[in-house]
Design an enzyme around this catalytic site. Structure first.
Site, PDB file in Angstrom:
ATOM      1  N   ARG A  36       1.368  -0.861   0.036  1.00  0.00           N
ATOM      2  CA  ARG A  36       0.315  -0.099   0.179  1.00  0.00           C
ATOM      3  C   ARG A  36       0.850   1.134   0.141  1.00  0.00           C
ATOM      4  O   ARG A  36       0.334   2.229  -0.480  1.00  0.00           O
ATOM      5  CB  ARG A  36      -0.917  -0.081   0.693  1.00  0.00           C
ATOM      6  CG  ARG A  36      -2.086  -0.642   1.404  1.00  0.00           C
ATOM      7  CD  ARG A  36      -2.684  -1.679   2.408  1.00  0.00           C
ATOM      8  NE  ARG A  36      -1.566  -1.452   3.630  1.00  0.00           N
ATOM      9  CZ  ARG A  36      -1.721  -2.299   4.755  1.00  0.00           C
ATOM     10  NH1 ARG A  36      -2.792  -1.677   5.310  1.00  0.00           N
ATOM     11  NH2 ARG A  36      -0.800  -2.523   5.437  1.00  0.00           N
ATOM     12  N   VAL A  63      -4.379  -6.148  -0.555  1.00  0.00           N
ATOM     13  CA  VAL A  63      -4.801  -7.290  -1.122  1.00  0.00           C
ATOM     14  C   VAL A  63      -5.797  -7.555  -1.253  1.00  0.00           C
ATOM     15  O   VAL A  63      -6.499  -8.621  -1.883  1.00  0.00           O
ATOM     16  CB  VAL A  63      -3.058  -8.591  -0.832  1.00  0.00           C
ATOM     17  CG1 VAL A  63      -1.846  -7.954  -1.783  1.00  0.00           C
ATOM     18  CG2 VAL A  63      -3.361  -8.391   0.621  1.00  0.00           C
ATOM     19  N   ASN A  89       3.589 -12.576   0.825  1.00  0.00           N
ATOM     20  CA  ASN A  89       3.952 -12.159   1.884  1.00  0.00           C
ATOM     21  C   ASN A  89       3.035 -11.145   3.121  1.00  0.00           C
ATOM     22  O   ASN A  89       3.694 -11.449   4.376  1.00  0.00           O
ATOM     23  CB  ASN A  89       5.989 -11.851   2.031  1.00  0.00           C
ATOM     24  CG  ASN A  89       6.335 -10.571   3.217  1.00  0.00           C
ATOM     25  OD1 ASN A  89       6.725 -11.212   3.885  1.00  0.00           O
ATOM     26  ND2 ASN A  89       5.854  -9.988   3.005  1.00  0.00           N
ATOM     27  N   TYR A 155      -4.722 -14.227  14.879  1.00  0.00           N
ATOM     28  CA  TYR A 155      -3.562 -14.211  14.231  1.00  0.00           C
ATOM     29  C   TYR A 155      -3.105 -15.726  13.642  1.00  0.00           C
ATOM     30  O   TYR A 155      -3.007 -16.441  12.729  1.00  0.00           O
ATOM     31  CB  TYR A 155      -2.869 -13.431  14.585  1.00  0.00           C
ATOM     32  CG  TYR A 155      -1.848 -13.663  13.752  1.00  0.00           C
ATOM     33  CD1 TYR A 155      -1.345 -13.002  13.157  1.00  0.00           C
ATOM     34  CD2 TYR A 155      -0.741 -14.428  14.353  1.00  0.00           C
ATOM     35  CE1 TYR A 155      -0.240 -12.767  12.665  1.00  0.00           C
ATOM     36  CE2 TYR A 155       1.197 -14.296  13.772  1.00  0.00           C
ATOM     37  CZ  TYR A 155       0.519 -13.454  12.111  1.00  0.00           C
ATOM     38  OH  TYR A 155       1.503 -13.593  11.620  1.00  0.00           O
ATOM     39  N   LYS A 159      -3.558 -18.088   9.954  1.00  0.00           N
ATOM     40  CA  LYS A 159      -1.600 -19.278   9.728  1.00  0.00           C
ATOM     41  C   LYS A 159      -2.132 -20.180   9.913  1.00  0.00           C
ATOM     42  O   LYS A 159      -1.566 -20.706   8.410  1.00  0.00           O
ATOM     43  CB  LYS A 159      -0.492 -18.531  10.296  1.00  0.00           C
ATOM     44  CG  LYS A 159       0.023 -17.053  10.611  1.00  0.00           C
ATOM     45  CD  LYS A 159       0.713 -16.606   8.982  1.00  0.00           C
ATOM     46  CE  LYS A 159       0.580 -15.615   8.900  1.00  0.00           C
ATOM     47  NZ  LYS A 159       1.278 -14.791   7.398  1.00  0.00           N
ATOM     48  N   PRO A 185       8.241 -18.872   9.830  1.00  0.00           N
ATOM     49  CA  PRO A 185       9.063 -18.238  10.990  1.00  0.00           C
ATOM     50  C   PRO A 185       8.692 -17.944  11.990  1.00  0.00           C
ATOM     51  O   PRO A 185       7.483 -18.071  12.175  1.00  0.00           O
ATOM     52  CB  PRO A 185       9.532 -16.549  10.506  1.00  0.00           C
ATOM     53  CG  PRO A 185       9.084 -16.726   9.268  1.00  0.00           C
ATOM     54  CD  PRO A 185       7.959 -17.492   9.141  1.00  0.00           C
ATOM     55  N   GLY A 186       9.472 -18.053  13.173  1.00  0.00           N
ATOM     56  CA  GLY A 186       9.461 -17.852  14.264  1.00  0.00           C
ATOM     57  C   GLY A 186       9.319 -16.224  14.312  1.00  0.00           C
ATOM     58  O   GLY A 186       9.076 -15.774  13.395  1.00  0.00           O
ATOM     59  N   VAL A 188      10.272 -12.607  14.354  1.00  0.00           N
ATOM     60  CA  VAL A 188      11.247 -11.999  13.608  1.00  0.00           C
ATOM     61  C   VAL A 188      11.447 -10.251  14.005  1.00  0.00           C
ATOM     62  O   VAL A 188      10.577  -9.985  13.675  1.00  0.00           O
ATOM     63  CB  VAL A 188      11.101 -12.077  11.632  1.00  0.00           C
ATOM     64  CG1 VAL A 188      12.347 -11.421  10.834  1.00  0.00           C
ATOM     65  CG2 VAL A 188      10.926 -13.473  11.474  1.00  0.00           C
ATOM     66  N   THR A 190      10.930  -6.543  12.779  1.00  0.00           N
ATOM     67  CA  THR A 190      10.359  -5.946  11.653  1.00  0.00           C
ATOM     68  C   THR A 190       9.958  -4.865  12.544  1.00  0.00           C
ATOM     69  O   THR A 190       9.291  -3.939  13.333  1.00  0.00           O
ATOM     70  CB  THR A 190       9.495  -7.039  10.959  1.00  0.00           C
ATOM     71  OG1 THR A 190       8.098  -7.680  10.761  1.00  0.00           O
ATOM     72  CG2 THR A 190      10.087  -7.926  10.518  1.00  0.00           C
TER      73      THR A 190
END
Ligand code: NDP
Ligand code: 8X3
Length: 260
Positions: A36, A63, A89, A155, A159, A185-186, A188, A190
């Site tokens: 976005r 998306v 992603n 959440y 997943k 992943p565990g 991360v 970000t």
């Protein structure tokens, strides 16, 4: 091996998506960057162009907007239309509230982005891959798609859904040469936690202070590994964790932020 391959990456404006762009750019790929925040994509494209000579297309895309997703894929310039690798992603978490206390809007945002958004993009891109009988869909799942933690409820559900959809895609793609993998992943470091805590960067930073989390680059390297196996090999899924995180709420030392 990946030179000149066209890679479409959703959520390319930050974190794991941005690191995937770097990783594929180093391999000489041509990149379609979608998210976005167009200004972030443009800055990234300029950097990749300067550092690696990468040919990039930037696309402002939410998306969750199915019609826009379809239009974007349908209207790609011919020289960009044959997508070789799709990295699904784009995703987020919102809140850590109990089911009986959470905001409906948080649930909608997570389900619409992490599940429906992934489906809209896949539905738009995959027919071309099947028709050409080549391609690779790489979904970013999570340890949260294998274990549920306190406050993770919806959440985690999104997943778990990504995990089920990935398995379903592989079954549906049998008999084609199109591959499908997931990288799970565990923790991360970000913008993920800042988004989870609705912009509270102070609490978000605490999530990562007790032990070294994964870096976005660690995940990107794993995505690249999946994308560079020989034609007869498909990596189904990879679970990648920080050394100090053994399970979704078992870490050393105990973390804070989400009752690790
Ligand atoms: P970031 O918040 O750093 O990046 C998320 C990216 O997704 C941003 O580029 C954001 O771009 C994009 N995005 C969010 N919503 C939308 C949307 N509606 N349409 C298009 N793009 C969107 O988080 P991460 O890099 O950590 O997250 C990437 C993926 O990795 C997610 O699927 C997440 O669930 C998963 N993951 C993260 C883990 C972690 O600990 N960080 C662990 C396991 C999995 P923009 O805002 O510009 O649209
Ligand atoms: C993100 C991993 O455990 O921080 O998918 O929620 S976790």
């Amino acid at each position: 091996m990946l030179k000149d391959k066209i890679v479409f990456i959703t959520g390319a404006s930050a974190g794991i998506g941005e690191a995937c762009c770097e990783a594929f750019a180093r391999e000489g790929c041509r990149l379609i960057l979608a998210a976005r925040r167009l200004e972030k994509l443009e800055a990234l494209a300029a950097r990749l162009e300067a550092d690696h000579g990468t040919d990039c297309q930037t696309i402002e895309l939410d998306v969750r907007d199915r019609e826009k997703v379809d239009a974007v894929i349908e209207n790609l310039p011919t020289e960009w239309s044959e997508i070789d690798i799709l990295v699904n992603n784009a995703g987020l978490s919102r809140g850590l509230d109990k089911v009986h206390q959470a905001l409906h809007t948080d649930w909608e945002e997570m389900i619409d982005t992490n599940v429906k958004g992934l489906l809209w993009v896949s539905r738009a891109v995959m027919p071309g891959m099947v028709e050409r009988d080549r391609g690779h869909v790489i979904n970013i799942g999570s340890i949260a798609g294998r274990q549920v933690y306190p406050g993770g409820n919806v959440y985690c559900a999104t997943k778990y859904a990504v995990r089920a959809i990935t398995q379903g895609m592989r079954i549906d793609l049998l008999g084609t040469k199109v591959k499908c993998s997931s990288v799970d992943p565990g923790m991360v470091e970000t913008e993920f936690s800042a988004v989870r805590y609705h912009g509270d960067t102070e609490i978000a930073a605490k999530t990562y202070q007790n032990f070294p989390p994964l870096k976005a680059e660690d995940v990107a390297e794993t995505v690249l590994f999946c994308a560079t196996r020989p034609p007869h090999v498909n990596i189904h899924d990879v679970l990648i964790m920080p050394q100090d995180q053994a399970a979704v709420y078992a870490s050393h030392p105990r973390g804070i932020g989400k009752d690790l």
